[in-house]
Scaffold this active site. Structure first.
Site, mmCIF file in Angstrom:
data_model
loop_
_atom_site.group_PDB
_atom_site.id
_atom_site.type_symbol
_atom_site.label_atom_id
_atom_site.label_comp_id
_atom_site.label_asym_id
_atom_site.label_seq_id
_atom_site.Cartn_x
_atom_site.Cartn_y
_atom_site.Cartn_z
ATOM 1 N N GLU A 48 44.034 39.867 29.597
ATOM 2 C CA GLU A 48 44.231 41.328 29.621
ATOM 3 C C GLU A 48 45.699 41.702 29.440
ATOM 4 O OE1 GLU A 48 42.385 39.674 31.783
ATOM 5 O OE2 GLU A 48 40.399 40.603 31.897
ATOM 6 N N PHE A 110 33.200 43.391 45.668
ATOM 7 C CA PHE A 110 33.559 42.365 44.695
ATOM 8 C C PHE A 110 34.338 42.994 43.536
ATOM 9 C CE2 PHE A 110 32.399 39.906 40.817
ATOM 10 C CZ PHE A 110 33.153 38.780 41.121
ATOM 11 N N GLN A 111 35.481 42.425 43.246
ATOM 12 C CA GLN A 111 36.374 42.882 42.175
ATOM 13 C C GLN A 111 36.838 44.322 42.365
ATOM 14 O OE1 GLN A 111 34.663 41.641 38.353
ATOM 15 N NE2 GLN A 111 35.721 39.693 38.614
ATOM 16 N N LYS A 160 31.830 52.378 37.783
ATOM 17 C CA LYS A 160 30.713 51.997 36.907
ATOM 18 C C LYS A 160 29.603 53.051 36.890
ATOM 19 C CE LYS A 160 27.658 48.044 36.151
ATOM 20 N NZ LYS A 160 27.262 46.721 36.674
ATOM 21 N N MET A 467 68.427 31.813 27.685
ATOM 22 C CA MET A 467 69.229 32.922 28.195
ATOM 23 C C MET A 467 69.623 32.685 29.658
ATOM 24 S SD MET A 467 70.691 35.600 27.414
ATOM 25 C CE MET A 467 70.150 36.755 26.171
#
Ligand SMILES: Cc1ncc(C[n+]2csc(CCOP(=O)(O)OP(=O)(O)O)c2C)c(N)n1
Ligand SMILES: [Mg+2]
Lengths: 566, 92
Positions: A48, A110-111, A160, A467
């Site tokens: 993602e 959940f999630q 949802k 760097m």
């Protein structure tokens, strides 16, 4: 129509035809709606973070809004770095995340993560949709807001059950963007006319306002010498005689000298970031300042402006150009002086023409700049290679240089290049990356292959976090700490494992052939460039130091030399 | 922070009208904190579509900068600021 279909409807109304996403539980109703929608191309990245960064690259290259989609919980948290990146660089972005069903919010379902709470500081605005009938209006507002005035990411978190709910509300009407009035430029014009040594300082705001043409007409009308920020690179166009290039920590000695000596700093679409200004005390000490920006909160934020104009940069610049075309500025001595500084204190590459010599990063970038087509898009990562591109590649347009300026996100380059390639499937897009940065989103090789994107990947491999190594060398007594990457994978074999052909080069006489080979190849290709571990980016200003105190060893002078342009 | 330093920190009354939405207060407080101010008192009333929030703030950065940042929030409608003449030192 259900909530998910309303989202797609909003995409269509706003000509959004490409989105970057990754599915999962709570966002599944939207993915179900995508099955029947042939007008929206959904690009499946492999992480993602890459979805968000690809949406960002798409927006930077095209000037349109970038869209990314993820599921709740880990999907949404994985977006965060990419959204922060867009926020710091004011990139127009719409972020859609699924959320657990409304009744489960607050139950540690959940999630479930409180993504709204977590992201308050990195969004222009955000919504947690709690009423399906509000969704059409929210989508409309979110898309408009992300692109208006100073752009930025807007996050819409959608439970949802709302994606699944029938929406009774009518399709939202397109929000009108309010017309802005042009502020009066007379006073600024008088200041400009009275200045003997005016200097233009432009940043990313020029292309964010899509004011590139107005900017160039203004530059032409004034003949004012100019410096650019990292994000303003390309504003003045290729071959502009009075462009001194990038200022700041890794700016040219000429650019920093001009800022030091100017008596009027004309700032356009820039926020006076510390990497550009160095220590503020020593910044443009002899100058009055005119600050022009779309965002009122940038005015006087770090340095008080003697005069500020807020509004649409196109209108403001056009007003100046009109006023100046009848009576140009009389600054020929100053122009001449800046040109001399540019000749003696512009970016130098310690050119080693010897054919068997190891490849130098700057020399490689100079060759790339000569060989690549003018309209090639270069997507950089973060580190020394990024600065070499900023210093040595000649860009003719700011949208051809994609770089993570504000956040400095390693791993930006590859997904951003993917986004840019989707913005224009026929353009030449080149990701210039480092061995450290490449590994941060290397999984996206699979995305390149899946969509058969003709991207060119160039890894400048110095076998270290260059760097950081450079700063350890210069400012921490050369005590190297966790920067070694000499156990990097075999990048050529790695690309081939994704069915992407790859070449390795390591000598100066191979540079041209290597670049030409990847550009000529009809498809994605990787060029692995072995470069010296010890090479540094010059000049450099110590973090927190004044831009006057540049260290420049380009010509192998002593490390402590605080050089100034003579 | 030493008591003395605390005494000399400027304080302000800040009144903010926001559109009513679930995260309104969080947004406001987040900006106040990140831009360098501390909330020492706070009250809020809600009426119809608006929230009216009154804050007492302390901070040594220019208050105009905070105000400009708050005005940028999409749901902020109005911000009013009033300096408080060293409340703390008066309280001793
Ligand atoms: C995600 C992230 N982590 C850490 C850093 C700090 N950082 C800045 S440059 C750099 C080294 C980059 O190494 P590489 O990609 O190999 O580029 P090089 O400097 O060697 O050209 C690091 C670790 C960062 N900018 N971004
Ligand atoms: Mg490296």
């Amino acid at each position: 129509m259900n909530g998910a279909q309303h989202i797609l409807d909003a995409f269509h109304r706003h000509n959004i035809h490409t989105v970057f996403g990754y599915p999962g539980g709570c966002i599944m109703p939207l993915y179900d709606a995508l099955v029947d929608d042939v007008g929206v191309e959904h690009v499946l990245c492999r992480h993602e973070q890459a979805c968000a960064l690809a949406a960002d690259g798409f927006a930077r290259a095209s000037g349109d809004i970038g869209v990314c989609i993820a599921t709740s919980g880990p999907g949404a948290t994985n977006l965060i770095t990419g959204v922060a990146n867009a926020y710091m660089d004011s990139i127009p972005m719409l972020v859609i995340s699924g959320q657990v069903p409304s009744p489960l919010i607050g139950t540690d379902a959940f999630q479930e993560t409180d993504i709204l709470g977590m992201t308050l500081g990195i969004v222009k605005h955000s919504y947690l949709v709690d009423d399906a009938n509000a969704l059409p209006a929210i989508m409309e507002e979110a898309i408009t807001l992300a692109q208006s005035s100073r752009p930025g990411p807007v996050w819409v978190d959608i439970p949802k059950n709302i994606l699944l709910a029938d929406v009774a509300a009518p399709i939202a009407t397109k929000a009108e963007t309010p017309e802005s009035n042009c502020p009066d430029v007379a006073e600024a014009l008088a200041m400009l006319r009275s200045a003997k040594r005016p200097l233009l300082y432009s940043g990313g705001g020029v292309s964010l306002a899509q004011a590139e043409d107005s900017f160039r007409q203004f530059v032409q009308a004034t003949g004012m010498p100019s410096v650019v920020t990292l994000k303003g690179i390309g504003n003045p166009g290729k071959g502009n005689p009075y462009n001194l290039g990038m200022l700041g920590m890794h700016g040219s000695r000429a650019a920093n000298k001009a800022v030091e000596e100017c008596d009027l700093l004309f700032v356009i679409g820039a926020r006076l970031d510390d990497r550009a200004t160095g220590k503020l005390d020593g910044f443009a000490p002899n100058a009055r300042m005119i600050h022009i920006d779309a965002d009122a909160a940038e005015i006087n934020k770090l340095r008080p402006a003697d005069l500020a104009l807020r509004g649409d940069l196109n209108q403001i610049l056009d007003a100046f150009t009109k006023a100046l075309s009848s009576e140009p500025l009389l600054i020929s001595d100053w122009q001449k002086q800046c040109k001399t500084w540019h000749t003696t204190g512009g970016f130098q590459a310690a050119d080693n023409e010897e054919s068997l010599a190891p490849i130098s990063g700057p020399a490689f970038v100079r060759q790339l700049s000569k060989i690549a087509p003018d309209n090639a898009v270069i997507a950089c990562d973060v580190g020394q290679h990024q600065m070499w591109v900023a210093q040595h590649y000649e860009f003719d347009h700011p949208r051809h240089h994609l770089t993570s300026g504000g956040l400095g996100t390693m791993g930006f380059g590859l997904p951003a290049a993917i986004g840019a390639q989707f913005a224009d499937r026929s353009s030449t897009v080149i990701n210039v990356t480092g061995d450290g940065s490449f590994m941060m989103n290397a999984q996206e090789l699979a995305t390149i292959r899946r969509y058969n994107l003709p991207l060119k990947l160039i890894i400048l491999d110095n076998q270290c976090l260059g760097m950081v190594r450079q700063q350890q060398e210069l400012f921490y007594n050369n005590r190297e700490s966790h920067i070694n990457l000499d156990d990097n994978p075999d990048f050529v074999a790695m690309a081939r494992a994704f069915d992407i052909p790859a070449l390795h080069i390591e000598r100066t006489d191979q540079i041209r052939r290597g670049i030409e080979a990847i550009l000529a190849y009809d498809g994605p290709m990787l060029l692995h460039v072995a470069i010296s571990r010890e090479e540094n980016v010059w000049p450099i200003v110590k973090p927190g130091g004044s831009n006057k105190e540049m260290i420049d060893e380009t010509r192998r002078t002593s490390a402590s030399t605080k050089e100034q342009v003579a | 922070m030493s008591p003395q330093a605390e005494c000399s920190t400027p304080s302000y009354n800040l009144n903010c009208r926001m559109q009513s939405e679930a995260a309104a207060l969080e947004r406001l407080c987040q900006v106040v904190r990140v831009r360098g101010f501390r909330i020492s008192e706070m009250s809020m009333s809600s009426g119809g579509e608006h929230l009216d929030i009154a804050l007492t703030l302390e901070g040594s950065r220019p208050i105009a900068m905070l105000r400009a940042q708050l005005e940028k929030l999409h749901t902020v409608e109005e911000v009013l600021v009033q300096p408080l003449s060293s409340v703390r030192s008066a309280l001793g």
